[in-house]
Design an enzyme around this catalytic site. Structure first.
Site, short mmCIF file in Angstrom:
data_model
loop_
_atom_site.label_atom_id
_atom_site.label_comp_id
_atom_site.label_asym_id
_atom_site.label_seq_id
_atom_site.Cartn_x
_atom_site.Cartn_y
_atom_site.Cartn_z
N CYS A 161 31.74 120.87 192.62
CA CYS A 161 32.82 121.83 192.86
C CYS A 161 33.88 121.69 191.78
O CYS A 161 34.42 120.61 191.55
CB CYS A 161 33.43 121.58 194.23
N TYR A 210 33.44 134.62 192.18
CA TYR A 210 33.10 133.38 192.87
C TYR A 210 32.05 133.63 193.94
O TYR A 210 31.09 132.86 194.09
CB TYR A 210 34.36 132.77 193.49
N GLU A 226 29.46 126.02 187.96
CA GLU A 226 30.91 125.88 188.05
C GLU A 226 31.32 124.84 187.01
O GLU A 226 30.92 123.69 187.10
CB GLU A 226 31.35 125.44 189.44
N ASP A 279 27.31 119.64 198.52
CA ASP A 279 27.33 120.94 197.88
C ASP A 279 25.98 121.19 197.21
O ASP A 279 25.61 120.47 196.28
CB ASP A 279 28.45 121.01 196.84
N TYR A 314 26.21 123.79 191.17
CA TYR A 314 26.71 122.42 191.29
C TYR A 314 25.93 121.43 190.43
O TYR A 314 26.05 120.23 190.58
CB TYR A 314 26.66 121.97 192.75
N CYS A 319 37.53 118.40 198.17
CA CYS A 319 36.94 117.83 196.95
C CYS A 319 35.73 117.02 197.37
O CYS A 319 35.86 115.98 198.02
CB CYS A 319 37.94 116.94 196.21
N CYS A 351 30.53 103.52 182.92
CA CYS A 351 29.84 104.05 181.75
C CYS A 351 30.31 103.29 180.51
O CYS A 351 31.48 103.38 180.13
CB CYS A 351 30.12 105.53 181.58
#
Length: 222
Positions: free
Chosen positions: A54, A86, A98, A133, A138, A201, A210
């Protein structure tokens, strides 16, 4: 189940929604920084583009980096439907992801820092979904604007895969592609979580660091 499966299958140019010739209305200024959302941007800045779930939460990850970030914007890219809404993107019939557009000063913040933020802010092994999602919009993606960005993205993917594998995760499904045309999303989506701090969220990282160098470089993109 059939509907869910269709939302995770990319349409073709022939089956995608047709879209419209004119851009959707969007915000004139960045809600936080007060700068022109669509530019023009100062000379010497670079542009990056990422998709990882998202875009409300994804955009916040980058504006929170602060120094060196000029503007962030959310939009749609990587599909077939020009100027999609959207609602159209959510049908899975546009092929768009997105995405977040990040305009940054490479003299202050490196592209590698953006990559580190990208990888650590989501789970890049899930294919056409991020958490709860589900859908093509996504998917995890890095969209590069230069050979230098492509090379940095590939290096970071290799490095992060080693860490993920050691932690028991599967193969990274992130697509790394030349930056496609970016379509700005509607006004209310821009910097949404600054306007609605307790809004939805669905992002969640893996907890794996990372290991990429985040030193500032002096490379710029023409």
């Amino acid at each position: 189940m059939l509907f869910a499966r269709k939302k995770t299958e990319m349409p073709t140019a022939e089956t995608a929604l047709k879209g419209r010739p004119n851009a959707l209305p969007t915000a004139a200024e960045h809600f936080i920084f007060g700068r022109a959302l669509k530019g023009p941007y100062p000379q010497g800045l670079e542009t990056a583009m990422f998709g990882f779930g998202c875009f409300w939460g994804a955009e916040r990850k980058f504006w929170e980096l602060g120094a060196g970030i000029w503007v962030t914007a959310v939009g749609y890219a990587g599909g077939f439907t020009p100027n999609a809404t959207y609602e159209e993107v959510c049908t899975g019939k546009t092929g768009h992801n997105e995405v977040v557009l990040v305009v940054f000063d490479p003299k202050v913040i490196s592209y590698e820092t953006l990559l580190k933020t990208f990888w650590e802010s989501h789970n890049p092994t899930q294919g056409m979904r991020q958490g709860n999602d589900v859908g093509t919009q996504y998917r995890s993606g890095i969209y590069y604007f230069s050979d230098a960005q492509r090379e940095a993205a590939e290096r970071s993917k290799t490095a992060y895969q080693k860490g993920l594998s050691s932690a028991g995760y599967g193969a990274i499904t992130t697509e790394i592609l030349p930056a496609p045309e970016f379509f700005f999303a509607e006004d209310y989506h821009q910097q949404y979580l600054a306007k609605v701090p307790h809004g939805y969220c669905g992002l969640g990282g893996t907890g794996v660091s990372c290991p990429v160098s985040t030193g500032v470089t002096s490379t710029t993109v023409d």
